[in-house]
Write an enzyme that holds these catalytic residues in place. Sequence first.
Site, mmCIF file in Angstrom:
data_model
loop_
_atom_site.group_PDB
_atom_site.id
_atom_site.type_symbol
_atom_site.label_atom_id
_atom_site.label_comp_id
_atom_site.label_asym_id
_atom_site.label_seq_id
_atom_site.Cartn_x
_atom_site.Cartn_y
_atom_site.Cartn_z
ATOM 1 N N LYS A 51 0.830 -1.211 0.000
ATOM 2 C CA LYS A 51 0.000 0.000 0.000
ATOM 3 C C LYS A 51 0.869 1.267 0.000
ATOM 4 O O LYS A 51 2.086 1.194 0.246
ATOM 5 C CB LYS A 51 -0.930 -0.034 1.219
ATOM 6 C CG LYS A 51 -1.936 -1.194 1.186
ATOM 7 C CD LYS A 51 -2.865 -1.151 2.397
ATOM 8 C CE LYS A 51 -3.865 -2.303 2.355
ATOM 9 N NZ LYS A 51 -4.837 -2.256 3.475
ATOM 10 N N TYR A 91 -12.310 -1.601 -3.544
ATOM 11 C CA TYR A 91 -12.789 -1.847 -2.171
ATOM 12 C C TYR A 91 -14.316 -1.703 -2.076
ATOM 13 O O TYR A 91 -14.832 -1.355 -1.009
ATOM 14 C CB TYR A 91 -12.099 -0.897 -1.191
ATOM 15 C CG TYR A 91 -10.733 -1.379 -0.710
ATOM 16 C CD1 TYR A 91 -10.590 -2.596 -0.034
ATOM 17 C CD2 TYR A 91 -9.594 -0.615 -0.889
ATOM 18 C CE1 TYR A 91 -9.347 -3.041 0.430
ATOM 19 C CE2 TYR A 91 -8.344 -1.052 -0.430
ATOM 20 C CZ TYR A 91 -8.237 -2.267 0.230
ATOM 21 O OH TYR A 91 -7.007 -2.699 0.697
ATOM 22 N N PHE A 99 -15.277 3.550 7.580
ATOM 23 C CA PHE A 99 -13.900 3.925 7.227
ATOM 24 C C PHE A 99 -13.679 4.028 5.720
ATOM 25 O O PHE A 99 -12.570 4.287 5.274
ATOM 26 C CB PHE A 99 -12.896 2.935 7.844
ATOM 27 C CG PHE A 99 -13.090 1.485 7.429
ATOM 28 C CD1 PHE A 99 -12.637 1.011 6.199
ATOM 29 C CD2 PHE A 99 -13.739 0.588 8.282
ATOM 30 C CE1 PHE A 99 -12.801 -0.316 5.821
ATOM 31 C CE2 PHE A 99 -13.915 -0.741 7.921
ATOM 32 C CZ PHE A 99 -13.446 -1.197 6.678
ATOM 33 N N ARG A 127 -2.194 -14.257 3.769
ATOM 34 C CA ARG A 127 -2.931 -13.617 4.870
ATOM 35 C C ARG A 127 -2.213 -13.863 6.200
ATOM 36 O O ARG A 127 -2.197 -13.003 7.068
ATOM 37 C CB ARG A 127 -4.362 -14.174 4.936
ATOM 38 C CG ARG A 127 -5.221 -13.901 3.704
ATOM 39 C CD ARG A 127 -5.663 -12.475 3.570
ATOM 40 N NE ARG A 127 -6.393 -11.979 4.714
ATOM 41 C CZ ARG A 127 -6.992 -10.790 4.741
ATOM 42 N NH1 ARG A 127 -6.953 -9.987 3.681
ATOM 43 N NH2 ARG A 127 -7.628 -10.385 5.812
ATOM 44 N N THR A 133 -5.691 -7.355 10.342
ATOM 45 C CA THR A 133 -5.891 -5.982 9.862
ATOM 46 C C THR A 133 -5.359 -4.966 10.874
ATOM 47 O O THR A 133 -4.634 -4.035 10.514
ATOM 48 C CB THR A 133 -7.406 -5.727 9.656
ATOM 49 O OG1 THR A 133 -7.954 -6.809 8.927
ATOM 50 C CG2 THR A 133 -7.646 -4.427 8.919
ATOM 51 N N ARG A 144 2.343 -6.894 9.200
ATOM 52 C CA ARG A 144 1.613 -5.784 9.831
ATOM 53 C C ARG A 144 2.093 -5.536 11.261
ATOM 54 O O ARG A 144 2.179 -4.389 11.698
ATOM 55 C CB ARG A 144 0.113 -6.063 9.760
ATOM 56 C CG ARG A 144 -0.436 -5.823 8.337
ATOM 57 C CD ARG A 144 -1.840 -6.337 8.173
ATOM 58 N NE ARG A 144 -2.456 -5.852 6.934
ATOM 59 C CZ ARG A 144 -3.633 -6.282 6.498
ATOM 60 N NH1 ARG A 144 -4.312 -7.196 7.173
ATOM 61 N NH2 ARG A 144 -4.145 -5.788 5.371
ATOM 62 N N ASN A 154 -1.710 -0.143 7.031
ATOM 63 C CA ASN A 154 -1.201 -1.458 7.448
ATOM 64 C C ASN A 154 -0.367 -2.151 6.367
ATOM 65 O O ASN A 154 -0.290 -3.367 6.306
ATOM 66 C CB ASN A 154 -2.358 -2.338 7.939
ATOM 67 C CG ASN A 154 -3.459 -2.481 6.917
ATOM 68 O OD1 ASN A 154 -3.294 -2.094 5.763
ATOM 69 N ND2 ASN A 154 -4.573 -3.061 7.317
ATOM 70 N N HIS A 157 -1.996 -5.332 1.333
ATOM 71 C CA HIS A 157 -3.322 -5.904 1.064
ATOM 72 C C HIS A 157 -3.122 -7.323 0.558
ATOM 73 O O HIS A 157 -2.144 -7.605 -0.149
ATOM 74 C CB HIS A 157 -4.062 -5.103 -0.009
ATOM 75 C CG HIS A 157 -5.198 -5.872 -0.614
ATOM 76 N ND1 HIS A 157 -6.432 -5.928 -0.032
ATOM 77 C CD2 HIS A 157 -5.246 -6.683 -1.702
ATOM 78 C CE1 HIS A 157 -7.206 -6.742 -0.752
ATOM 79 N NE2 HIS A 157 -6.508 -7.204 -1.773
ATOM 80 N N GLU A 168 -9.700 -9.585 -7.974
ATOM 81 C CA GLU A 168 -8.659 -8.581 -7.721
ATOM 82 C C GLU A 168 -7.486 -8.687 -8.700
ATOM 83 O O GLU A 168 -6.936 -7.670 -9.114
ATOM 84 C CB GLU A 168 -8.173 -8.719 -6.279
ATOM 85 C CG GLU A 168 -9.256 -8.348 -5.283
ATOM 86 C CD GLU A 168 -8.801 -8.408 -3.841
ATOM 87 O OE1 GLU A 168 -9.541 -7.931 -2.979
ATOM 88 O OE2 GLU A 168 -7.707 -8.936 -3.572
HETATM 89 P P1 RTP Z 1 -7.040 -5.729 2.970
HETATM 90 O O1 RTP Z 1 -8.389 -5.973 2.314
HETATM 91 O O2 RTP Z 1 -6.462 -4.371 2.646
HETATM 92 O O3 RTP Z 1 -6.082 -6.850 2.676
HETATM 93 O O4 RTP Z 1 -7.231 -5.733 4.555
HETATM 94 P P2 RTP Z 1 -8.039 -6.754 5.453
HETATM 95 O O5 RTP Z 1 -8.690 -7.811 4.585
HETATM 96 O O6 RTP Z 1 -7.147 -7.223 6.532
HETATM 97 O O7 RTP Z 1 -9.128 -5.817 6.103
HETATM 98 P P3 RTP Z 1 -10.523 -5.338 5.511
HETATM 99 O O8 RTP Z 1 -11.546 -5.558 6.568
HETATM 100 O O9 RTP Z 1 -10.758 -5.919 4.161
HETATM 101 O O10 RTP Z 1 -10.299 -3.780 5.395
HETATM 102 C C1 RTP Z 1 -9.685 -3.199 4.258
HETATM 103 C C2 RTP Z 1 -8.737 -2.121 4.700
HETATM 104 O O11 RTP Z 1 -9.483 -1.026 5.238
HETATM 105 C C3 RTP Z 1 -8.725 -0.371 6.255
HETATM 106 N N1 RTP Z 1 -9.487 -0.428 7.492
HETATM 107 N N2 RTP Z 1 -9.640 0.605 8.271
HETATM 108 N N3 RTP Z 1 -10.391 2.308 10.398
HETATM 109 C C4 RTP Z 1 -10.790 1.064 10.426
HETATM 110 O O12 RTP Z 1 -11.477 0.602 11.332
HETATM 111 C C5 RTP Z 1 -10.390 0.201 9.304
HETATM 112 N N4 RTP Z 1 -10.719 -1.059 9.170
HETATM 113 C C6 RTP Z 1 -10.152 -1.454 8.016
HETATM 114 C C7 RTP Z 1 -7.404 -1.134 6.358
HETATM 115 O O13 RTP Z 1 -6.440 -0.503 5.503
HETATM 116 C C8 RTP Z 1 -7.795 -2.491 5.851
HETATM 117 O O14 RTP Z 1 -6.666 -3.225 5.457
HETATM 118 MG MG MG Z 2 -9.862 -7.292 2.886
#
Ligand code: RTP
Ligand code: MG
Length: 180
Positions: A51, A91, A99, A127, A133, A144, A154, A157, A168
């Site tokens: 990222k 996204y 968020f 993962r 996350t 992370r 973080n 992705h 994707e």
């Molecule tokens: P990613 O899709 O980026 O691989 O991350 P992830 O599966 O671990 O988490 P996801 O729930 O899909 O969230 C996507 C990205 O959104 C941001 N985020 N911010 N402020 C918040 O509470 C929050 N929660 C998620 C993070 O950049 C997260 O990786």
């Molecule tokens: Mg995700």
Amino acid sequence: MIEEKKPAFSRSWDPACLGKSRVSRPSRLFVLYSFTMEDGKIMERTLSIVKPDGVARGLVGEVIKRFETNEMKIVALKMIHMTKAQAQGFYEVHEERPFFGSLIDFMTSGPAVAMVLEGDHVIAKNRELMGETDCRKAAEGTIRRDFATDIEKNVVHGSDSPETAEFEISYFFNKFEIVA
Ligand code: RTP
Ligand code: MG
């Protein structure tokens, strides 16, 4: 005049539509990015993104090193700098989340590096290497935990399922850019 209806994938990262409109998730799968080998391995492909925070902080090499030392083969790689529309489409599943706006601002804040990784169970493996996350909850030794600065910034992705990986990967790469 009847307009020819193209499969959703062909619209996903077609330069002709970059920045012009939101992209849509495919309504069904066209190509499977997962297959079982004779020795029982499940060979998969997954999308990884370093990222904008990871690129700005010079962490691309560190992330790649972790992939390469864990039998995750890089079969495609490019620098990207997403527009708002591109990030919103990528996204899309988080559109209703509080968020979302902040996430789009972050993902469009600078260049990122997109990669396709290939390997045995590579979706789950990636993962695992990434960690949770929220970096405060991520396990020791994960990307992370080691480098993220907060729940949003973080560093990486990773696709979370074969269906997501398919969407994707085709969002950023066409078949000529994936070198097996
Ligand atoms: P990613 O899709 O980026 O691989 O991350 P992830 O599966 O671990 O988490 P996801 O729930 O899909 O969230 C996507 C990205 O959104 C941001 N985020 N911010 N402020 C918040 O509470 C929050 N929660 C998620 C993070 O950049 C997260 O990786
Ligand atoms: Mg995700």
